[in-house]
Write a protein that holds these residues in place. Structure first.
Motif, PDB file in Angstrom:
ATOM      1  N   TYR A   1       3.947   1.445  -4.971  1.00  0.00           N
ATOM      2  CA  TYR A   1       2.587   1.314  -5.503  1.00  0.00           C
ATOM      3  C   TYR A   1       1.565   1.492  -4.380  1.00  0.00           C
ATOM      4  O   TYR A   1       0.534   2.139  -4.566  1.00  0.00           O
ATOM      5  CB  TYR A   1       2.412  -0.047  -6.167  1.00  0.00           C
ATOM      6  CG  TYR A   1       1.026  -0.260  -6.742  1.00  0.00           C
ATOM      7  CD1 TYR A   1       0.698   0.246  -7.989  1.00  0.00           C
ATOM      8  CD2 TYR A   1       0.048  -0.943  -6.018  1.00  0.00           C
ATOM      9  CE1 TYR A   1      -0.571   0.077  -8.518  1.00  0.00           C
ATOM     10  CE2 TYR A   1      -1.225  -1.117  -6.544  1.00  0.00           C
ATOM     11  CZ  TYR A   1      -1.520  -0.608  -7.791  1.00  0.00           C
ATOM     12  OH  TYR A   1      -2.784  -0.774  -8.287  1.00  0.00           O
ATOM     13  N   ARG A   2       1.858   0.936  -3.224  1.00  0.00           N
ATOM     14  CA  ARG A   2       0.923   1.037  -2.108  1.00  0.00           C
ATOM     15  C   ARG A   2       0.805   2.468  -1.594  1.00  0.00           C
ATOM     16  O   ARG A   2      -0.194   2.813  -0.953  1.00  0.00           O
ATOM     17  CB  ARG A   2       1.363   0.101  -0.985  1.00  0.00           C
ATOM     18  CG  ARG A   2       1.206  -1.377  -1.331  1.00  0.00           C
ATOM     19  CD  ARG A   2       1.796  -2.260  -0.259  1.00  0.00           C
ATOM     20  NE  ARG A   2       1.278  -1.899   1.041  1.00  0.00           N
ATOM     21  CZ  ARG A   2       1.964  -2.063   2.184  1.00  0.00           C
ATOM     22  NH1 ARG A   2       3.170  -2.569   2.157  1.00  0.00           N
ATOM     23  NH2 ARG A   2       1.417  -1.725   3.325  1.00  0.00           N
TER      24      ARG A   2
ATOM     25  N   PHE B   1      -2.452   4.471  -2.353  1.00  0.00           N
ATOM     26  CA  PHE B   1      -3.691   3.869  -1.872  1.00  0.00           C
ATOM     27  C   PHE B   1      -4.861   4.841  -1.895  1.00  0.00           C
ATOM     28  O   PHE B   1      -5.987   4.473  -2.244  1.00  0.00           O
ATOM     29  CB  PHE B   1      -3.495   3.330  -0.454  1.00  0.00           C
ATOM     30  CG  PHE B   1      -4.672   2.579   0.070  1.00  0.00           C
ATOM     31  CD1 PHE B   1      -4.892   1.269  -0.303  1.00  0.00           C
ATOM     32  CD2 PHE B   1      -5.593   3.180   0.924  1.00  0.00           C
ATOM     33  CE1 PHE B   1      -5.986   0.565   0.164  1.00  0.00           C
ATOM     34  CE2 PHE B   1      -6.691   2.487   1.389  1.00  0.00           C
ATOM     35  CZ  PHE B   1      -6.884   1.180   1.018  1.00  0.00           C
TER      36      PHE B   1
ATOM     37  N   HIS C   1      -3.528  -3.779  -5.112  1.00  0.00           N
ATOM     38  CA  HIS C   1      -2.959  -3.378  -3.815  1.00  0.00           C
ATOM     39  C   HIS C   1      -2.994  -4.550  -2.825  1.00  0.00           C
ATOM     40  O   HIS C   1      -1.996  -4.837  -2.142  1.00  0.00           O
ATOM     41  CB  HIS C   1      -3.752  -2.181  -3.274  1.00  0.00           C
ATOM     42  CG  HIS C   1      -3.284  -1.666  -1.956  1.00  0.00           C
ATOM     43  ND1 HIS C   1      -2.399  -0.622  -1.837  1.00  0.00           N
ATOM     44  CD2 HIS C   1      -3.567  -2.071  -0.688  1.00  0.00           C
ATOM     45  CE1 HIS C   1      -2.166  -0.401  -0.553  1.00  0.00           C
ATOM     46  NE2 HIS C   1      -2.869  -1.253   0.162  1.00  0.00           N
TER      47      HIS C   1
ATOM     48  N   HIS D   1      -6.318   5.043  -5.199  1.00  0.00           N
ATOM     49  CA  HIS D   1      -7.129   3.858  -5.464  1.00  0.00           C
ATOM     50  C   HIS D   1      -8.512   4.002  -4.836  1.00  0.00           C
ATOM     51  O   HIS D   1      -9.514   3.562  -5.411  1.00  0.00           O
ATOM     52  CB  HIS D   1      -6.435   2.607  -4.921  1.00  0.00           C
ATOM     53  CG  HIS D   1      -5.059   2.401  -5.467  1.00  0.00           C
ATOM     54  ND1 HIS D   1      -4.115   1.605  -4.851  1.00  0.00           N
ATOM     55  CD2 HIS D   1      -4.462   2.905  -6.586  1.00  0.00           C
ATOM     56  CE1 HIS D   1      -2.996   1.623  -5.558  1.00  0.00           C
ATOM     57  NE2 HIS D   1      -3.181   2.399  -6.608  1.00  0.00           N
TER      58      HIS D   1
END
Length: 323
Positions: free
Chosen positions: A280-281, A284, A264, A287
């Motif tokens: 993808y972010r 978060f 990230h 993650h």
């Protein structure tokens, strides 16, 4: 950034506030069709409290059980202490988010911002301390396996305490610097580079260790049988290798849990305006769940792989005389 609600605290470990390096004209940012994936706040609380309890148990076990007063277990205790700090800090931060969402705290008040900076420092220190502890453990295992006769002269308890002191002081000062100057791209590059370089060093040590271990095991098997002495040597060697394997599993869990977060950060540096990177972010918070789960997984691996720790945990939970 793309007009989303990022209204909270922490540039480093917080999905709800825009970091300073991302402050830019929104007209220059490419829109993304990927919505942010939200994780229920109670899940963060559950993981945080469970991992806090587990890691405190590890710290108490190693501190109070004299059979665990060895360099390897001291480094494991240090790792558990860093995990405890991470769990406690994220739990407090999530509590702040909850209070801010219901209006009991200002989202960008001066006191809240300072407190959030302190929590970011603690989280950053916990990461740096975790990877440093893994490095120390890897070196300790290498010395245990390949310099067994001189191990107690090399890794004395006094030297072990000195190493731990250096790790804690260095990680604390580095964390303060990183959070204070995190607007600088250079600081983020250093942060990510430290993670990558540490992974390479640890992987090299473990691969080299297991390659030499395989060669050494063949040499032991080729030796003529010498009764109890050879058997004792094999048992000692097997014990050291089991310890190395346990720590390899711990390191693998660390990479799986922390890797997405650092990807990230890399994406933020490489393609901050790309819509595919933004997709993808948008993950978060997932993650962050992985990151927090690392502190939950480690004590489970200790208990599963270490008979001494497992027995200590059992006696502690049963309030037996275990000291």
């Amino acid at each position: 950034i793309e007009g989303r609600s990022r209204t909270k605290i922490s540039p480093l470990f917080n999905p709800h506030r825009e970091p300073p390096w991302q402050t830019m004209n929104t007209t220059l940012v490419t829109q993304s069709d990927c919505p942010d994936v939200k994780v229920p706040i109670f899940l963060f609380f559950t993981i945080g409290l469970a991992s806090l309890a587990e890691n405190v148990l590890v710290v108490v076990a190693v501190t109070c059980n004299r059979n665990l007063h060895s360099p390897m277990y001291y480094f494991i205790c240090s790792l558990a202490a860093f995990n405890t700090i991470a769990s406690l800090t994220k739990t407090c931060e999530n509590l702040m988010i909850t209070f801010a969402d219901v209006g009991h705290l200002e989202k960008k008040g001066p006191s809240e911002t300072k407190l959030d900076d302190v929590m970011d420092c603690l989280l950053c220190m916990s990461f740096l301390g975790s990877i440093s502890s893994f490095l120390a453990i890897a070196v300790d295992r290498y010395i245990t396996i390949f310099h067994a006769l001189r191990y107690h002269n090399i890794m004395t308890m006094q030297r072990t305490r000195a190493i731990l002191g250096v790790i804690w002081i260095t990680c604390g000062m580095s964390a303060i610097s990183m959070v204070t100057f995190f607007a600088s791209t250079f600081i983020m590059i250093c942060f990510v580079s430290f993670f990558i370089i540490s992974l390479v060093i640890i992987c090299f040590l473990y691969v080299y260790m297991f390659m030499l271990a395989r060669i050494h095991a063949r040499k032991i098997a080729a030796l003529p049988s010498s009764g109890g002495r050879n058997c004792h040597h094999q048992q000692r060697w097997g014990s050291s290798m089991r310890g190395a394997l346990t720590l390899t599993i711990l390191f693998g869990a660390f990479m799986v849990c922390w890797g997405p977060f650092f990807l990230h950060l890399i994406i933020i540096m490489v393609c901050p305006t790309n819509p595919y990177c933004e997709c993808y972010r948008s993950l978060f918070q997932l993650h962050m769940v992985l990151l927090m789960s690392h502190a939950l997984i480690d004590p489970t691996i200790y208990a599963f792989r270490s008979p001494e720790l497992r027995e200590t945990f059992k006696k502690m939970l049963l309030f037996a005389n275990w000291k």
